[in-house]
Design a protein around this motif. Structure first.
Motif, short mmCIF file in Angstrom:
data_model
loop_
_atom_site.label_atom_id
_atom_site.label_comp_id
_atom_site.label_asym_id
_atom_site.label_seq_id
_atom_site.Cartn_x
_atom_site.Cartn_y
_atom_site.Cartn_z
N ILE A 84 15.06 13.62 -4.34
CA ILE A 84 14.64 13.35 -2.96
C ILE A 84 15.32 14.30 -1.98
CG2 ILE A 84 16.47 11.70 -2.37
CD1 ILE A 84 14.24 10.00 -0.98
N GLY A 85 14.69 14.46 -0.85
CA GLY A 85 15.29 15.11 0.31
C GLY A 85 14.74 14.42 1.54
N ALA A 86 15.42 14.57 2.66
CA ALA A 86 14.93 13.98 3.90
C ALA A 86 15.51 14.75 5.08
CB ALA A 86 15.32 12.51 4.01
N PHE A 87 14.75 14.81 6.15
CA PHE A 87 15.26 15.41 7.39
C PHE A 87 14.81 14.51 8.54
CE2 PHE A 87 11.13 17.16 6.48
CZ PHE A 87 10.48 17.35 7.70
N GLY A 88 15.74 14.29 9.46
CA GLY A 88 15.43 13.38 10.55
C GLY A 88 16.23 13.71 11.79
N GLY A 89 15.86 13.05 12.87
CA GLY A 89 16.57 13.29 14.12
C GLY A 89 15.83 12.69 15.28
N ARG A 90 15.90 13.36 16.43
CA ARG A 90 15.29 12.84 17.63
C ARG A 90 13.76 12.78 17.49
NH1 ARG A 90 18.11 16.76 20.54
NH2 ARG A 90 16.20 17.28 21.68
N ARG A 91 13.19 11.75 18.05
CA ARG A 91 11.75 11.49 17.94
C ARG A 91 10.92 12.67 18.44
NH1 ARG A 91 9.22 6.57 17.44
NH2 ARG A 91 11.28 5.61 17.65
N GLU A 92 11.31 13.25 19.57
CA GLU A 92 10.49 14.34 20.13
C GLU A 92 10.52 15.59 19.26
OE1 GLU A 92 14.44 14.56 22.50
OE2 GLU A 92 13.17 13.04 21.54
N LEU A 93 11.62 15.78 18.52
CA LEU A 93 11.68 16.93 17.62
C LEU A 93 10.82 16.71 16.38
CD1 LEU A 93 15.50 17.74 17.78
CD2 LEU A 93 13.64 18.88 18.98
N LEU A 94 10.90 15.51 15.81
CA LEU A 94 10.10 15.22 14.62
C LEU A 94 8.61 15.20 14.92
CD1 LEU A 94 11.17 14.58 11.69
CD2 LEU A 94 12.91 14.60 13.48
N SER A 95 8.26 15.08 16.18
CA SER A 95 6.84 15.00 16.55
C SER A 95 6.08 16.27 16.21
CB SER A 95 6.69 14.69 18.04
OG SER A 95 7.09 15.79 18.83
N VAL A 96 6.78 17.38 15.98
CA VAL A 96 6.06 18.61 15.62
C VAL A 96 5.37 18.46 14.26
CG1 VAL A 96 7.66 20.05 16.94
CG2 VAL A 96 8.01 19.78 14.47
N TYR A 97 5.80 17.48 13.47
CA TYR A 97 5.16 17.21 12.18
C TYR A 97 4.19 16.02 12.25
CZ TYR A 97 7.75 20.54 9.32
OH TYR A 97 8.22 21.68 8.74
N ASP A 98 3.94 15.51 13.44
CA ASP A 98 3.00 14.41 13.61
C ASP A 98 1.59 14.94 13.35
OD1 ASP A 98 1.25 12.45 14.55
OD2 ASP A 98 2.57 11.87 16.21
#
Length: 458
Positions: free
Chosen positions: A292-306
């Motif tokens: 497994i791997g995972a990357f996370g953080g602030r909602r507005e940053l992750l939104s680029v993958y929405d």
């Protein structure tokens, strides 16, 4: 043990002792030798994971249970490596086994669709790490860092990344002495010195027009388990924010060192606040032993993958595979609880402090935090604070030196006494490790230092 007083004769004597230990190794492991010779026909060098190769040939393991390993020659070892920190749960935890069986029997391995399991694991991670509001899954820590960097590049419109010598951020993202390894474009990487506060601040300010992010481990794993100081890490975070770069914290190894990841216990020297990176990368220990791997953080940053906004596509057949999602949720919610995390890392602190006490007056130095540490041998460690190493350069020893030989000699010695660690000296405890196991480790290392006193004493 009597050893000549001049350094050259001492090194020669150490070489002779090492050759003898290596011969015993070969004599004790004929089946591993045979399996390695067969492997070289089909795998380059008989290997498909470089870090596992050891000369003259690697030990070939047959099975593992709890915190024990058994090789093909029938030798049993206390596992003090724990799959380079990924084997946090030991080799046969009943809840992990139950989750694997129930998933294969009742769910299936890959459904090719969204599932509730990925939501449960995502929520568990977000609840544990204060800086992570949203998370996406992938297949390794390497991928996690590559995807986090793609977020930074998309958001900032810049391509370069500031990293630090000795940093390891995955199979294609290793930064040795001034070199970006493997297939990365060297022009995209700006190398700084780990734990150099002023140098890092200057580097970030200097590259605010062309760098998208700063990527750093809170403790360098492959670089010798050297912790970043609170002053250094908070200075990097603050400078990144001031200059418009994203601060990415690689917690692939270090998440297991505190209930909320190591970032939660690295407090600002003045304000007493924890680190709060823009993005955090994870892997290894978060899925109970599954890939497994995972990357996370602030909602507005992750939104680029929405996918509803379609800025960047993020595919991967196994990103949300049922085993990793279900086992990961069980592992983090009911096995590696905050209390279990604190207890294991306290036991690791006991081991590290015990080793440091044994090392007084010797060339042996022990670095690390909690249940992850590294044993080194250096010609002139600081007598006042031998474990306070700042960067990978302080670990440099010549391959022809007594200190380099001592590292190998300790590895052979531990094997003969039934203890498994990395040849480079890395040690990692798992949840099956007991206080009695720790005492055994300390006794064996103490015996080594006594037996080879003439070589290891300062």
């Amino acid at each position: 043990m009597t050893v000549p007083s001049d350094p050259e004769s001492s090194t020669q004597k150490a070489r002779e002792i090492l050759l003898s230990a290596q011969q015993r190794y070969e004599d004790r492991n004929p089946v591993s030798k045979q399996l390695h010779e067969e492997a070289t026909e089909y795998l380059p060098g008989g290997n498909t994971r470089s870090v596992l190769h050891t000369s003259p040939f690697p030990i070939c393991m047959k099975s593992g249970y709890k915190n024990r390993l058994v090789d093909h020659d029938g030798h049993e070892y206390l596992d003090f490596l724990s799959e380079m920190t990924a084997g946090l749960y030991g080799h046969s935890h009943p809840k992990i086994r139950e989750a694997v069986i129930s998933t294969t029997n009742e769910v299936g391995l890959n459904l090719g669709a969204s599932t509730g399991a990925e939501v449960r694991l995502a929520k568990t991670i977000c609840d544990r790490i204060a800086s992570v509001e949203q998370v996406r899954f992938c297949n390794s820590g390497t991928e996690a860092n590559l995807y986090a960097l793609s977020v930074a590049r998309q958001v900032t419109g810049r391509s370069k990344v500031i990293v630090f010598e000795g940093g390891y951020h995955g199979g294609v993202l290793y930064f040795g002495h001034g070199i970006a390894a493997n297939n990365v474009d060297k022009e995209d990487w700006i190398l700084g010195q780990f734990n150099d506060v002023e140098g890092a601040k200057q580097l970030i300010a200097q590259h605010k027009e062309d760098a998208a992010a700063v990527l750093v481990e809170p403790m360098q794993g492959s670089g010798g388990c050297i912790p970043g100081t609170a002053e250094f890490l908070h200075s990097v975070q603050d400078a990144a924010k001031e200059n418009g770069l994203l601060f990415i914290l690689d917690e692939v190894i270090t998440f297991r060192l505190a209930p909320g990841g190591l970032q939660s216990r690295i407090l600002h020297p003045v304000h007493n606040t924890p680190l709060s990176p823009d993005l955090t990368t994870l892997g290894k220990s978060i899925a109970g032993g599954m890939t497994i791997g995972a990357f996370g953080g602030r909602r507005e940053l992750l939104s680029v993958y929405d996918p509803r906004k379609a800025q960047i596509s993020h595919s991967g057949t196994f990103n949300n595979n049922s085993l990793a999602m279900n086992v990961g949720h069980v592992a983090l919610s009911s096995i590696y609880t905050p209390d279990a995390c604190v207890a294991l890392n306290s036991l690791g602190d006991e081991l590290r402090h015990g080793l440091q006490e044994l090392a007084r007056g010797t060339k042996m130095v022990v670095t690390g935090l909690g249940a992850v540490l590294n044993i080194h041998f250096l010609p002139q460690p600081d007598p006042e604070s031998p474990s306070s190493l700042k960067d990978v350069h302080e670990l440099d020893v010549s391959p022809d030196s007594t200190e380099f030989i001592l590292k190998d000699l300790l590895w052979f010695h531990l094997l003969e006494h039934g203890i498994w660690i990395a040849r480079r000296g890395m040690v990692s405890l798992n949840l099956e490790t007991t206080r009695e196991d720790v005492q055994t480790f300390l006794q064996v290392v103490g015996g080594f230092l006594k037996e080879f006193e003439g070589i290891v004493r300062l």
